[in-house]
Write a protein that holds these residues in place. Structure first.
Motif, PDB file in Angstrom:
ATOM      1  N   PHE A   1       0.507  -8.943  -0.857  1.00 29.04           N
ATOM      2  CA  PHE A   1       1.163  -7.951  -1.422  1.00 29.04           C
ATOM      3  C   PHE A   1       0.617  -7.187  -2.473  1.00 29.04           C
ATOM      4  N   LEU A   2      -0.216  -8.033  -3.394  1.00 29.18           N
ATOM      5  CA  LEU A   2      -1.054  -7.568  -4.480  1.00 29.18           C
ATOM      6  C   LEU A   2      -2.210  -6.613  -3.927  1.00 29.18           C
ATOM      7  N   LEU A   3      -2.776  -7.305  -2.716  1.00 29.41           N
ATOM      8  CA  LEU A   3      -3.907  -6.745  -2.203  1.00 29.41           C
ATOM      9  C   LEU A   3      -3.471  -5.276  -1.605  1.00 29.41           C
ATOM     10  N   GLY A   4      -2.339  -5.204  -1.048  1.00 28.77           N
ATOM     11  CA  GLY A   4      -1.767  -3.960  -0.506  1.00 28.77           C
ATOM     12  C   GLY A   4      -1.617  -3.043  -1.711  1.00 28.77           C
ATOM     13  N   CYS A   5      -1.128  -3.412  -2.760  1.00 32.24           N
ATOM     14  CA  CYS A   5      -0.847  -2.540  -3.917  1.00 32.24           C
ATOM     15  C   CYS A   5      -2.022  -2.042  -4.719  1.00 32.24           C
ATOM     16  N   PHE A   6      -3.341  -2.664  -4.500  1.00 25.24           N
ATOM     17  CA  PHE A   6      -4.440  -2.447  -5.298  1.00 25.24           C
ATOM     18  C   PHE A   6      -5.429  -1.890  -4.272  1.00 25.24           C
ATOM     19  N   SER A   7      -5.134  -1.588  -2.824  1.00 27.85           N
ATOM     20  CA  SER A   7      -5.873  -1.080  -1.716  1.00 27.85           C
ATOM     21  C   SER A   7      -5.720   0.436  -1.767  1.00 27.85           C
TER      22      SER A   7
ATOM     23  N   ARG B   1       0.981  -1.034  -0.041  1.00 28.84           N
ATOM     24  CA  ARG B   1      -0.033  -0.039  -0.019  1.00 28.84           C
ATOM     25  C   ARG B   1       0.844   1.100   0.154  1.00 28.84           C
ATOM     26  N   ALA B   2       2.135   1.083   0.652  1.00 24.36           N
ATOM     27  CA  ALA B   2       2.916   2.208   0.797  1.00 24.36           C
ATOM     28  C   ALA B   2       3.317   2.659  -0.768  1.00 24.36           C
ATOM     29  N   LEU B   3       3.762   1.604  -1.428  1.00 22.21           N
ATOM     30  CA  LEU B   3       4.178   1.732  -2.581  1.00 22.21           C
ATOM     31  C   LEU B   3       3.323   2.349  -3.564  1.00 22.21           C
ATOM     32  N   THR B   4       2.000   2.298  -3.554  1.00 20.27           N
ATOM     33  CA  THR B   4       0.986   2.580  -4.566  1.00 20.27           C
ATOM     34  C   THR B   4       0.097   3.844  -4.144  1.00 20.27           C
TER      35      THR B   4
END
Length: 395
Positions: A52-58, A4-7
């Protein structure tokens, strides 16, 4: 949290460019897909990749905060944002409950789920599927959301889609940033100072959440409550109900009476006083303990949510509408990094305290809640000038 921090900043920028609604719909859809796949994982690293993908797209939280600010008139902003804070807090309570009741259904409910069924082969698929169904319902409901980000086709255009939502947006946009709306967000000190304070309190909240469960289930000889995980789940459920009622009924009135920042500061001060009593609460037993610990948990989460709601209001009023998505993206990026450290920091602090159970200075739990209070004091001090700069008329 790392994903989530990355995106988060990217999602915020997209929300400013293309609108809040498309980003909300996209993020809800990816939750459905990634969460369902997570329940079907049989390999640890694939499961990590799905998380990780869930975080990226949250990236939904920032645009939703911006949306709540824009869709409400100024006098209702506190109520709108308190709904978001409450929903987030209740989700953190209801989510683990769903996992606890529905995980490994073939073992818990053999009369319903046979040993050769899909749910026996994938024992954690049922709770993930349940959450995905809820996310699907939310995605469908979002299709009827009115967009709040509108672009003027001409500089002097006085009317563009003069509907009810637009009127609210125009009123809300009377609250302007003290900086030039075309300036860089990173030079907007009211925004940046608010985000820093938000991160300090986020670190505390994440560490507290980690420590509370560990403390509640730890043995009495280590200063804990000797509760079961079911007992902790019951406490958190009661906390969720109390939090919802407070934010819905009481908080908006208090915020209008005392002011956004004053209420947030009061929440921090009362949290310090409350946490100081936790080591003494551990000495209670029976019904007295049950009553006091439930009351303390409800109050602590009310105070925390009050702080966050106030800071979110100040943050969103620090920028103009076309920068609000990016501003929330920056906030979510920073907060996610702090929250990523919270569980590890809280667990390490709890472990250290267990080794100091017989120390002469700040033994055991006293050390835990002292450090948590130090964090709160730092955050409280930073809500005053010269550090925290208030935007135009948001204070």
């Amino acid at each position: 949290m790392f994903g989530r921090a990355l995106t988060s900043l990217l999602w915020g920028a997209l929300a400013d460019r293309y609108g809040r609604k498309p980003v909300i719909l996209a993020c809800c859809t990816t939750v459905i897909i990634c969460n369902t796949l997570f329940g079907l994982c049989t390999n640890f690293w694939i499961a990590v990749a799905m998380r990780f993908l869930l975080g990226c797209f949250s990236g939904i939280f920032g645009p939703v905060q911006a949306y709540a600010t824009e869709v409400c008139r100024k006098e209702y902003q506190a109520l709108g944002l308190s709904f978001i804070s409450t929903a987030w807090a209740i989700g953190l309570i209801v989510g683990p409950a769903i996992g606890g009741f529905l995980a490994q259904p073939a073992e818990k409910y053999p009369n319903v789920f046979t040993k050769d069924s899909l749910f026996a082969r994938f024992p954690y698929f049922l709770p993930c599927l349940c959450i995905s169904v809820c996310a699907t319902a939310a995605t469908i409901a979002c299709c009827w959301l009115p967009e709040t980000l509108h672009k003027h086709s001409a500089p002097n255009e006085e009317s563009y889609e003069a509907d009810h939502v637009t009127e609210k947006i125009q009123e809300n946009e009377e609250v302007r940033s003290v900086t030039d709306s075309k300036g860089s967000l990173f030079t907007n000190w009211p925004l940046i100072s608010c985000i820093v304070v938000y991160c300090i309190f986020s670190l505390h909240d994440m560490a507290y959440s980690e420590i509370f469960s560990l403390w509640a289930v730890s043995p009495r000889k280590f200063g804990g409550l000797s509760y079961t995980t079911e007992d902790v789940g019951e406490i958190l459920s009661i906390t969720g109900v109390g939090l919802f009622l407070f934010q819905l009924v009481i908080y908006p009135t208090i915020e209008r009476t005392l002011g956004t920042l004053s209420v947030a500061r009061a929440g921090a001060v009362l949290s310090i006083v409350l946490l100081s009593s936790y080591p003494f609460i551990a000495k209670l037993h029976g019904h007295n303990l049950y009553l006091i610990i439930n009351t303390a948990s409800v109050l602590k989460n009310i105070f925390a949510t009050t702080i966050f709601t106030g800071l979110i209001i100040i943050q969103n009023n620090s920028v103009s509408q076309h920068q609000r998505g990016a501003a929330n993206g920056i906030s979510m990026t920073a907060m996610s990094l702090f929250k990523a450290f919270g569980p590890a920091g809280g667990g390490a602090l709890f472990s250290l305290a267990q080794k100091r159970i017989n120390a002469s200075f700040l033994p055991g739990n006293y050390l835990i809640f002292f450090i948590l209070n130090v964090n709160l004091v730092i955050g409280l001090v930073m809500t005053f000038r010269p550090f925290l700069a208030l935007p135009g008329r948001s204070g």
